[in-house]
Scaffold this active site. Structure first.
Site, PDB file in Angstrom:
ATOM      1  N   ASP A 168       0.817  -1.215   0.000  1.00  0.00           N
ATOM      2  CA  ASP A 168       0.000   0.000   0.000  1.00  0.00           C
ATOM      3  C   ASP A 168       0.851   1.265   0.000  1.00  0.00           C
ATOM      4  O   ASP A 168       1.811   1.369   0.749  1.00  0.00           O
ATOM      5  CB  ASP A 168      -0.854   0.054   1.282  1.00  0.00           C
ATOM      6  N   HIS A 176      -1.037   4.500  -0.558  1.00  0.00           N
ATOM      7  CA  HIS A 176      -2.025   5.472  -0.060  1.00  0.00           C
ATOM      8  C   HIS A 176      -1.602   6.915  -0.255  1.00  0.00           C
ATOM      9  O   HIS A 176      -1.607   7.706   0.683  1.00  0.00           O
ATOM     10  CB  HIS A 176      -2.323   5.201   1.419  1.00  0.00           C
ATOM     11  N   ASP A 180      -4.023  -0.245  -3.535  1.00  0.00           N
ATOM     12  CA  ASP A 180      -4.165   0.877  -2.600  1.00  0.00           C
ATOM     13  C   ASP A 180      -3.144   1.988  -2.861  1.00  0.00           C
ATOM     14  O   ASP A 180      -2.370   2.372  -1.976  1.00  0.00           O
ATOM     15  CB  ASP A 180      -4.097   0.394  -1.148  1.00  0.00           C
ATOM     16  N   ASP A 209      -6.004   7.446  -1.874  1.00  0.00           N
ATOM     17  CA  ASP A 209      -6.777   7.688  -0.652  1.00  0.00           C
ATOM     18  C   ASP A 209      -5.890   7.891   0.563  1.00  0.00           C
ATOM     19  O   ASP A 209      -4.820   7.300   0.678  1.00  0.00           O
ATOM     20  CB  ASP A 209      -7.759   6.535  -0.333  1.00  0.00           C
ATOM     21  N   ARG A 210      -6.388   8.691   1.475  1.00  0.00           N
ATOM     22  CA  ARG A 210      -5.736   9.017   2.747  1.00  0.00           C
ATOM     23  C   ARG A 210      -4.547   9.954   2.611  1.00  0.00           C
ATOM     24  O   ARG A 210      -4.472  10.962   3.298  1.00  0.00           O
ATOM     25  CB  ARG A 210      -5.321   7.762   3.522  1.00  0.00           C
ATOM     26  N   ASN A 223      -8.451  -2.535  -2.652  1.00  0.00           N
ATOM     27  CA  ASN A 223      -9.840  -2.194  -2.314  1.00  0.00           C
ATOM     28  C   ASN A 223     -10.092  -0.690  -2.378  1.00  0.00           C
ATOM     29  O   ASN A 223     -11.239  -0.248  -2.472  1.00  0.00           O
ATOM     30  CB  ASN A 223     -10.264  -2.767  -0.957  1.00  0.00           C
ATOM     31  N   HIS A 224      -9.036   0.102  -2.383  1.00  0.00           N
ATOM     32  CA  HIS A 224      -9.232   1.545  -2.516  1.00  0.00           C
ATOM     33  C   HIS A 224      -9.262   2.021  -3.956  1.00  0.00           C
ATOM     34  O   HIS A 224      -9.475   3.205  -4.221  1.00  0.00           O
ATOM     35  CB  HIS A 224      -8.157   2.305  -1.725  1.00  0.00           C
ATOM     36  N   HIS A 241      -4.044  -8.205  -3.311  1.00  0.00           N
ATOM     37  CA  HIS A 241      -4.038  -7.106  -2.338  1.00  0.00           C
ATOM     38  C   HIS A 241      -4.498  -7.516  -0.944  1.00  0.00           C
ATOM     39  O   HIS A 241      -3.840  -7.237   0.051  1.00  0.00           O
ATOM     40  CB  HIS A 241      -4.895  -5.946  -2.825  1.00  0.00           C
ATOM     41  N   ARG A 272     -14.107  -5.450   8.953  1.00  0.00           N
ATOM     42  CA  ARG A 272     -14.004  -4.598   7.780  1.00  0.00           C
ATOM     43  C   ARG A 272     -15.347  -4.449   7.073  1.00  0.00           C
ATOM     44  O   ARG A 272     -15.577  -3.502   6.360  1.00  0.00           O
ATOM     45  CB  ARG A 272     -13.040  -5.221   6.769  1.00  0.00           C
ATOM     46  N   HIS A 282      -2.683  -4.622   2.407  1.00  0.00           N
ATOM     47  CA  HIS A 282      -3.996  -4.329   3.029  1.00  0.00           C
ATOM     48  C   HIS A 282      -3.944  -4.002   4.510  1.00  0.00           C
ATOM     49  O   HIS A 282      -4.844  -3.364   5.037  1.00  0.00           O
ATOM     50  CB  HIS A 282      -4.923  -5.531   2.770  1.00  0.00           C
ATOM     51  N   SER A 324     -24.358   7.466  28.064  1.00  0.00           N
ATOM     52  CA  SER A 324     -24.763   8.187  29.264  1.00  0.00           C
ATOM     53  C   SER A 324     -25.244   7.173  30.263  1.00  0.00           C
ATOM     54  O   SER A 324     -25.811   6.145  29.918  1.00  0.00           O
ATOM     55  CB  SER A 324     -25.855   9.200  28.937  1.00  0.00           C
ATOM     56  N   GLU A 356     -18.712  -1.651  34.003  1.00  0.00           N
ATOM     57  CA  GLU A 356     -19.907  -1.208  33.266  1.00  0.00           C
ATOM     58  C   GLU A 356     -19.527  -0.210  32.192  1.00  0.00           C
ATOM     59  O   GLU A 356     -19.969  -0.288  31.053  1.00  0.00           O
ATOM     60  CB  GLU A 356     -20.862  -0.490  34.223  1.00  0.00           C
ATOM     61  N   SER A 386     -17.860  25.585  -5.791  1.00  0.00           N
ATOM     62  CA  SER A 386     -17.688  26.936  -5.280  1.00  0.00           C
ATOM     63  C   SER A 386     -17.516  26.941  -3.776  1.00  0.00           C
ATOM     64  O   SER A 386     -17.171  27.949  -3.183  1.00  0.00           O
ATOM     65  CB  SER A 386     -18.913  27.776  -5.659  1.00  0.00           C
ATOM     66  N   ASP A 419     -27.553  35.219   2.149  1.00  0.00           N
ATOM     67  CA  ASP A 419     -27.753  35.343   0.701  1.00  0.00           C
ATOM     68  C   ASP A 419     -28.305  34.055   0.100  1.00  0.00           C
ATOM     69  O   ASP A 419     -28.269  33.832  -1.098  1.00  0.00           O
ATOM     70  CB  ASP A 419     -26.440  35.738   0.007  1.00  0.00           C
TER      71      ASP A 419
END
Lengths: 162, 610
Positions: B157, B159, B186, B189-190, B218-219, B270, B337, B364, B450, B459, B535, B575
């Site tokens: 990769d 990237h 790959d 990307d990134r 895969n990218h 890959h 994945r 990968h 929360s 917990e 724009s 506007d």
């Protein structure tokens, strides 16, 4: 005779209690299993300081067949042995200081990189070149390129993050 | 000597603890990365939903959305690209390529990219057209032999890391008859220089088709590109012709070969394999028809249901591009994945035996040393983007293999800072970034995390794990994330003490703010698509419409009037249009304890974790 066996048993029972307490802190399902990812923390919290390799070996001994879990049944005897044999004791600061002073024959208060290298790569449990380079980068004062061991000991032994 | 031993032991133990911290930092980065890929599913399904429900907001011609999302045009067909009609201004000082390419062209590209120049759109389009023509002639599986060439170099990769590619070329030599290469997917990307990386790779492919070989990753897929930065990079660097360029990239990616075999003994793909992988089948499929993406692979361009064979095509290619090796035996779906499988050593063994192979090389997954062996040495992972997660996080590596078919590894690390950092400093820095990223994740889900009353550490950890679905040692991390109350329970609010939203808009309820923050990546992608003229502005109407769809799809209960209020309040200059960069600013998380400088850096690096 009876007394000493009793105290030996008492010692073991004490150790068991300690281990169980540390273990329980991570046993969230209360079924006597902990996540293998937490085992390093448990061992450190019991005052042991294994190397990465030691940790690996211990985990291999006690892990339940790659499930990612460790059961108390297996952990308890293994860890008891570790504690009773004082396998990975922490090194008290004063002992460490003495060790450095032994190497610092001229009592300069610091070690030169060459001196330290000589000892680390030729004696005891010898360092690889890579380990040595890393150690020097980590320990040597950047400006003077000397290892002021006194300061380092307190800095590195107390790890505030763990 | 006893003293020496003592010091060695002490030092090594200190290193072990440092290593533990490094590992969980790594864990954090990787978990967040893979969780992001899972979220990709969400976005893809939203796009399908949009296609069904979206009425064209302005009736002028086909939407970029349909163009980008509808696998309508068969990549095999020739698109009408009139690159000849695109004038190249006199003032342009970049490379002017002439086809067929020669060494002077590739050298010109190398110098230009080193000087931060951009290749003119006309040449990009021409290069892609030529690449497409070439790839059409290639089989799904490239077969190489070491008897005609010297050692073959295999890279993983990249990237979009141009520095790493240049370092490899510098250390190992440019592609040539003496130095053949296989790049294992790959490429984009990134990283910030995906275009430059992939243009160089394609240029060398055109120059030396016999010595330069590419596998699809895969990218190399348009949906992944939408999310992970390639689309954005193209649109930014080529404002006028970005869309055409992206369309051609889409075609070219789908035509990339999926596997390479050396001497009939070494298989290079890959991702990996599955228990269904069959190389003969793989050779026979029409690879341009399969999508590299999990979601769209279930659709056909004419919306008719897929035949069984077509479905098999798609699963096969998914496995090749997405699978990861595991230590346990067997083959299970790769839920982490969201695509491909986890394949065990028995699966590897079986495939190698079945086809008379001896080694599987794949990429990968980022590895700290740039490479890693597993399955008893039968599988090698090779990764060529150094410092992938963070400065100093990992090395990159490449493999060289000669006639004896024994792989040799070469490692490197691009270092942007000339100041030498100790391992401790690097671990601390990486840890800091990882924890920040993790805290932002927590922040974006805080309404789900929360508790009523006091909560024990167990917990707390349990809830975090189930909400965030990140595979991390939560209890060990707890001291970095939240304080304990005097009674030993977790003061979970303390986690968010030093974080706040960028700009506070009075109309924005915390619920809305949190949702927007959580999905800000997706929202940005959608905005980029809607903003047809690049724009940076979209109309309030477009915003409202899109947001309503998005929240309906997510099942998020947001009041219509709340959205209207929001839209109006964001329209700062009243506007009727929203500057969405400003909008997104509102939902960036600010870490209060950062200094001004760090905040700025945080802004730029924020993209890294997406």
């Amino acid at each position: 005779m009876a007394d000493s066996t009793q105290s030996a048993e008492a010692i073991v029972s004490d150790v068991h209690k300690k281990i169980k307490a540390a273990f329980e802190a991570f046993d969230y399902e209360s079924n006597n299993t902990v996540d293998v990812r937490e085992i390093g923390t448990i061992i450190y919290s019991l005052g042991c300081f294994p190397t990465q390799a030691n940790l690996h070996d211990l985990i291999a001994e006690v892990e339940e067949d790659h499930t990612g879990y460790i059961h108390l049944d297996k952990f308890l005897p293994a860890m008891t042995k570790v504690l009773l044999d004082h396998k990975f004791p922490s090194i008290p600061e004063d002992l460490l200081l003495q060790a450095f002073e032994v190497l610092d024959k001229e009592k300069k208060g610091y070690l030169e990189p060459e001196e330290l290298t000589k000892y680390m790569t030729q004696e005891g449990e010898v360092f690889t070149q890579e380990e040595m380079d890393e150690m020097l980068t980590a320990l040597a004062d950047h400006e003077k390129n000397l290892v002021y061991y006194k300061d380092l000991i307190s800095q590195l032994t107390i790890d505030p993050d763990m | 000597m006893k003293a020496a031993v003592l010091i060695q032991r002490w030092y090594r133990r200190y290193m072990a603890r440092l290593e533990m911290r490094r590992r969980y930092t790594w864990n954090i980065f990787q978990s967040i990365e893979y969780a992001g890929e899972q979220d990709q599913l969400q976005l893809s399904s939203f796009f399908s939903f949009m296609l069904d429900n979206f009425t064209q907001l302005n009736g002028n011609g086909p939407d970029l959305i349909s163009q980008l999302l509808d696998p309508v045009v068969d990549p095999w067909l020739d698109r009408e690209t009139c690159y000849n009609m695109i004038p190249v201004p006199e003032l342009y000082t970049g490379p002017r390529l002439s086809f067929p390419l020669s060494v002077s062209d590739t050298n010109a590209l190398l110098s230009a990219f080193k000087e931060q120049q951009t290749l003119h759109a006309r040449y990009v389009l021409q290069l892609l057209c030529e690449t497409k023509k070439l790839l059409k002639q290639m089989p799904n599986i490239t077969h190489l032999s070491t008897s005609y060439t010297n050692e073959i170099t295999i890279c993983g990769d990249l990237h979009g890391r141009l520095d790493d590619l240049l370092l490899i070329f510098y250390k190992n030599g440019l592609p040539s008859a003496e130095t053949p290469y296989v790049f294992n997917g790959d490429f984009v990307d990134r990283g910030k220089k995906s275009i430059e990386v992939v243009i160089l790779l394609f240029a060398y492919l055109l120059l030396y088709p016999d010595y330069m070989h590419l596998n699809r990753g895969n990218h190399e897929d348009h949906i992944m590109n939408l999310r992970y930065g390639f689309t954005k990079e193209v649109m930014q660097k080529h404002k006028a012709h970005g869309r055409e360029i992206l369309q051609l990239f889409q075609d070219v990616f789908s035509l990339l070969p999926v596997a390479t075999v050396i001497d009939g003994k070494i298989l290079i793909v890959h991702g990996g394999i599955s228990d269904q992988t069959d190389l003969d089948f793989l050779s026979s499929i029409e690879r341009h028809k399969v999508s590299g993406n999990k979601q769209t692979s279930n659709q056909r361009s004419d919306s008719s249901p897929q035949t069984l064979t077509e479905q098999m095509y798609n699963f096969t290619s998914l496995d090749i591009l997405w699978s990861d090796p595991k230590t346990q035996k067997g083959c299970s779906p790769n839920t982490f994945r969201g695509g491909g499988c986890y394949f065990g050593p028995d699966i590897t063994q079986r495939l190698l035996l079945q086809h008379g192979l001896q080694l599987l090389i794949r990429s990968h997954e980022c590895k700290q040393e740039g490479y890693e062996l597993c399955h008893g040495g039968q599988v090698i992972t090779i990764f060529s983007a150094s410092n992938y997660y963070e400065e100093g996080s990992n090395r990159g590596a490449y493999i060289k293999v000669g006639r004896e078919l024994v792989p040799r590894f070469y490692q490197y690390q691009v270092s942007r800072t000339t100041r030498k950092l100790t391992l401790t400093q690097r671990v601390r820095a990486a840890e800091g970034s990882a924890l920040k990223a993790l805290k932002e994740k927590l922040f974006s889900h805080r309404s789900d995390i929360s508790f009523s009353g006091s909560v024990s550490v167990s917990e707390w950890a349990q809830v975090l794990e189930s909400v965030l679905r990140l595979d991390l040692p939560w209890r060990t991390l707890r001291p970095h994330l939240a304080r304990l109350a005097p009674d030993g329970s977790v003061d979970y609010q303390s986690c968010f003490e030093d974080m706040e939203s960028g700009i506070s808009l009075p109309q924005v309820t915390s619920n809305l703010a949190e949702t927007l923050f959580r999905y800000r990546t997706d929202i940005e992608i959608i905005f980029n698509i809607i903003d047809k003229d690049h724009s940076g502005l979209i109309s309030v109407e477009e915003f409202r419409h899109t947001w309503r769809l998005f929240s309906a799809h997510l099942g998020v209960d947001i009041d219509d009037s709340a959205i209207d209020d929001l839209a109006r309040s964001i329209d700062f200059n009243k506007d009727g249009s929203i500057d969405f960069t400003e909008f997104l600013e509102a939902f960036r998380v600010v870490h209060k304890l950062d200094s001004k400088d760090q905040q700025l850096n945080g802004k730029m690096d924020g993209d890294k974790y997406l």
